[in-house]
Design a protein around this motif. Structure first.
Motif, PDB file in Angstrom:
ATOM      1  N   SER A   1       0.837  -1.211   0.000  1.00 56.61           N
ATOM      2  CA  SER A   1       0.000   0.000   0.000  1.00 56.61           C
ATOM      3  C   SER A   1       0.864   1.251   0.000  1.00 56.61           C
ATOM      4  O   SER A   1       1.997   1.255   0.486  1.00 56.61           O
TER       5      SER A   1
ATOM      6  N   LYS B   1       0.258   3.831   1.713  1.00 55.34           N
ATOM      7  CA  LYS B   1       0.397   4.283   3.100  1.00 55.34           C
ATOM      8  C   LYS B   1       1.667   3.697   3.732  1.00 55.34           C
ATOM      9  O   LYS B   1       2.465   4.427   4.333  1.00 55.34           O
ATOM     10  N   SER B   2       1.882   2.384   3.590  1.00 54.09           N
ATOM     11  CA  SER B   2       3.093   1.809   4.213  1.00 54.09           C
ATOM     12  C   SER B   2       4.352   2.339   3.576  1.00 54.09           C
ATOM     13  O   SER B   2       5.354   2.544   4.257  1.00 54.09           O
TER      14      SER B   2
ATOM     15  N   GLN C   1       4.775   5.886   4.934  1.00 54.37           N
ATOM     16  CA  GLN C   1       5.131   5.831   6.367  1.00 54.37           C
ATOM     17  C   GLN C   1       6.583   5.393   6.553  1.00 54.37           C
ATOM     18  O   GLN C   1       7.308   5.931   7.376  1.00 54.37           O
TER      19      GLN C   1
ATOM     20  N   GLU D   1      -4.316  15.653   6.477  1.00 58.04           N
ATOM     21  CA  GLU D   1      -3.766  14.291   6.377  1.00 58.04           C
ATOM     22  C   GLU D   1      -4.603  13.514   5.375  1.00 58.04           C
ATOM     23  O   GLU D   1      -5.825  13.428   5.525  1.00 58.04           O
ATOM     24  N   SER D   2      -3.950  12.984   4.345  1.00 57.05           N
ATOM     25  CA  SER D   2      -4.724  12.258   3.336  1.00 57.05           C
ATOM     26  C   SER D   2      -5.138  10.885   3.857  1.00 57.05           C
ATOM     27  O   SER D   2      -6.132  10.320   3.416  1.00 57.05           O
ATOM     28  N   SER D   3      -4.374  10.331   4.772  1.00 58.35           N
ATOM     29  CA  SER D   3      -4.834   9.191   5.568  1.00 58.35           C
ATOM     30  C   SER D   3      -4.137   9.360   6.917  1.00 58.35           C
ATOM     31  O   SER D   3      -3.137  10.091   6.995  1.00 58.35           O
TER      32      SER D   3
ATOM     33  N   ILE E   1      -0.481  10.648   7.511  1.00 56.38           N
ATOM     34  CA  ILE E   1       0.205  10.999   6.251  1.00 56.38           C
ATOM     35  C   ILE E   1      -0.187  12.416   5.841  1.00 56.38           C
ATOM     36  O   ILE E   1      -1.342  12.682   5.489  1.00 56.38           O
TER      37      ILE E   1
ATOM     38  N   ARG F   1       0.665  13.793  -1.992  1.00 58.96           N
ATOM     39  CA  ARG F   1       0.544  12.364  -1.649  1.00 58.96           C
ATOM     40  C   ARG F   1      -0.906  11.956  -1.420  1.00 58.96           C
ATOM     41  O   ARG F   1      -1.164  10.857  -0.943  1.00 58.96           O
ATOM     42  N   ASP F   2      -1.824  12.860  -1.717  1.00 61.40           N
ATOM     43  CA  ASP F   2      -3.238  12.500  -1.699  1.00 61.40           C
ATOM     44  C   ASP F   2      -3.548  11.915  -3.073  1.00 61.40           C
ATOM     45  O   ASP F   2      -3.464  12.616  -4.085  1.00 61.40           O
TER      46      ASP F   2
END
Ligand code: AHR
Length: 518
Positions: A267, A269-270, A273, A412-414, A417, A440-441
């Motif tokens: 993903s 996200k990972s 991160q 924060e897009s997620s 993040i 990054r969205d």
């Protein structure tokens, strides 16, 4: 099938752009000169690992190679990256490498098992070939010596072979090999990841590393006192880094740390991160450097060479995205990855991070250049640029000389993040301000207001150039048959130099160049 893929990517861009944009702000403080960004931040690394050297940059038997055995199609692409420094021959491979195997007439060079990464190395690409390659691409050579199965004397002999000017054995050996003038190799690493227990090293203990390194330093510096030494730090073991700085500080020009993003899954996200998390160890190593005295006092003249001059800098001499969990890599140890568009955004995020730390990062070399974790892939028929080639080239081409303090206000897009990641710089002549922004969205475009604080800016309008990079889809990859999944667009407009608005596509990175500021 082609039509279906086209519709899918079209749908992706339409849906993405039809969402309501989110608002963000970026403030650049151009009242300050800024911290100098070392051009060496945009270096590369190449190791005898899988098809990085043999079958990558070098292939004697290919019709695509020149008379040196260098793959010309690959060379052209490497040249485009304008690599300022190239690190070689490893990596972990240094632990079994004996440089004398790779010099002299090729027919009499010894074949050796590559005990670290597998396969057999015929040693036809060795020191001289590496130097010639560096000259072709305009890069400073950076050699790493073997301190696991090699000796301080062997390392010092390598220095003499490369840099010696006297009528002595190893300098004469270089002359005999056809190189009258010295190679003048300035950057030398002593060891690689010496704390890594599974590797072939013998220095998992920092005290042992320090004792042995002193011997290497002394022998190598007695050959050439002008060498810039890169000594092994560890971003995850601050005790190790602190001890190396405390005890080898007088002779350490760069502290080597390796920063790989190892995402937990595929993903975005990972991935993000894992890159954002790198800020913490980097900041910790920064603080260790700040606490290390710039000037070396009481360095005994009996060392017979001068102490370091100038502050110690970080050499991130391996960095990259090691997506081991995708399980999709081919080649030796599965390290031949296909990088998708999201990885390219990860690389842009990484480069912004390095830029923000330019006060301490003196050098960074992406691991690695061709086939292995690489921006360039090759096979016997040709080569192509992966998605990550785009940010590596763009940052090298556009980022200015001085990093400017930059603040971002974004949502924060997620969870955890930040949607917008930005850094900015000023050109050497102060004519330009350059912004590098990652949106990054992945679902929304960003309406971003940029404020430039600069009391010297007049209110006249200046030219803004916006170079935007998006992917055909989030997971699109380039391949030997399609190298065009990265879409680059350019627009120009006139804006007020202190406040202006820009639109950033979802899942994009963008370079903004404000021109004509003086
Ligand atoms: O870049 C591949 C390997 O990763 C290098 O040999 C080693 O230093 C690191 O762990």
């Amino acid at each position: 099938m082609k039509y279906f893929l086209f519709c899918l990517s079209f749908l992706f861009s339409i849906t993405a752009f039809s969402q309501t944009p989110f608002k963000s702000e970026i403030t650049i403080d151009a009242t300050q000169k800024g911290q100098e960004i070392s051009p060496l931040q945009y270096g590369q690394f190449i190791e005898h690992l899988g098809r990085a050297v043999a079958g990558g940059i070098y292939d004697e038997h290919s019709t695509l190679s020149d008379s040196n055995g260098f793959r010309m199609d690959v060379l052209e692409k490497v040249k485009e990256l304008r690599t300022p420094v190239l690190r070689y021959p490893g990596g972990t491979f240094t632990k079994i490498y004996h440089w004398q195997d790779g010099v002299g007439p090729k027919a009499s060079r010894k074949k050796r098992k590559n005990l670290i990464w597998g396969g057999v190395d015929d040693n036809h690409f060795g020191t001289a070939e590496f130097i010639v390659y560096c000259r072709k691409i305009g890069a400073e050579p950076f050699l790493v010596v073997n301190m696991a199965t090699g000796t301080p004397e062997e390392a010092a002999n390598w220095v003499e072979y490369c840099n010696g000017t006297t009528d002595t054995y190893y300098a004469n050996l270089r002359r005999k090999d056809g190189f009258e003038n010295p190679f003048n190799v300035k950057y030398w690493g002593i060891g690689n990841e010496e704390g890594a227990e599974p590797d072939m090293g013998r220095h998992q203990d920092v005290d042992q590393y320090i004792k042995d390194t002193w011997q290497f330093v002394k022998m190598m510096k007695l050959q050439d006192s002008s060498l810039k030494l890169v000594l092994v730090g560890n971003p995850e073991d601050l005790h190790w880094s602190r001890t190396v700085l405390a005890r080898l500080g007088p002779v350490c020009d760069y502290l080597s740390i390796h920063l790989y993003s190892i995402p937990a899954d595929t993903s975005f996200k990972s991935l993000i991160q894992s890159i954002d998390r790198i800020e913490q160890p980097l900041t910790q190593v920064d603080s260790l450097l700040t606490a290390t005295p710039i000037n070396v006092e009481n360095f005994s003249r009996w060392y017979r060479f001068p102490a370091r001059s100038g502050p110690i800098k970080i050499a991130v001499d391996e960095w990259g995205i090691w997506d081991i969990n995708s399980g999709k890599g081919k080649g030796a140890y599965g390290l031949e990855y296909q990088y998708n568009w999201l990885h390219a955004l990860g690389v842009a995020t990484f480069l912004n991070l390095f830029q923000r730390h330019s006060h301490s990062i003196g050098m960074a070399t992406w691991a690695q250049t061709v086939n292995v974790l690489a921006p360039i892939m090759s096979d016997s028929a040709g080569s192509y640029r992966q998605t990550i080639f785009a940010p590596l080239k763009a940052f090298r081409d556009y980022v200015g000389k001085y990093n400017l303090p930059t603040q971002t206000t974004t949502h924060e897009s997620s969870p955890g993040i930040k949607a917008i990641d930005a850094a900015s710089s000023r050109s050497g002549d102060s004519n330009q301000i350059i912004l590098t922004i990652v949106n990054r969205d992945v679902d929304h475009s960003a309406e971003t207001v940029v404020h430039v604080k600069n009391h010297q800016l007049s209110q006249q309008r200046v030219t803004l150039k916006q170079i935007s990079y998006t992917g055909k889809s989030l997971y699109s990859v380039n391949s030997a048959t399609n190298e065009n999944t990265v879409i680059k667009t350019e627009i120009k407009k006139n804006v007020a130099p202190t406040d202006f608005k820009i639109m950033l596509a979802p899942a994009s990175f963008t370079v903004i160049i404000l021109n004509g500021l003086q």
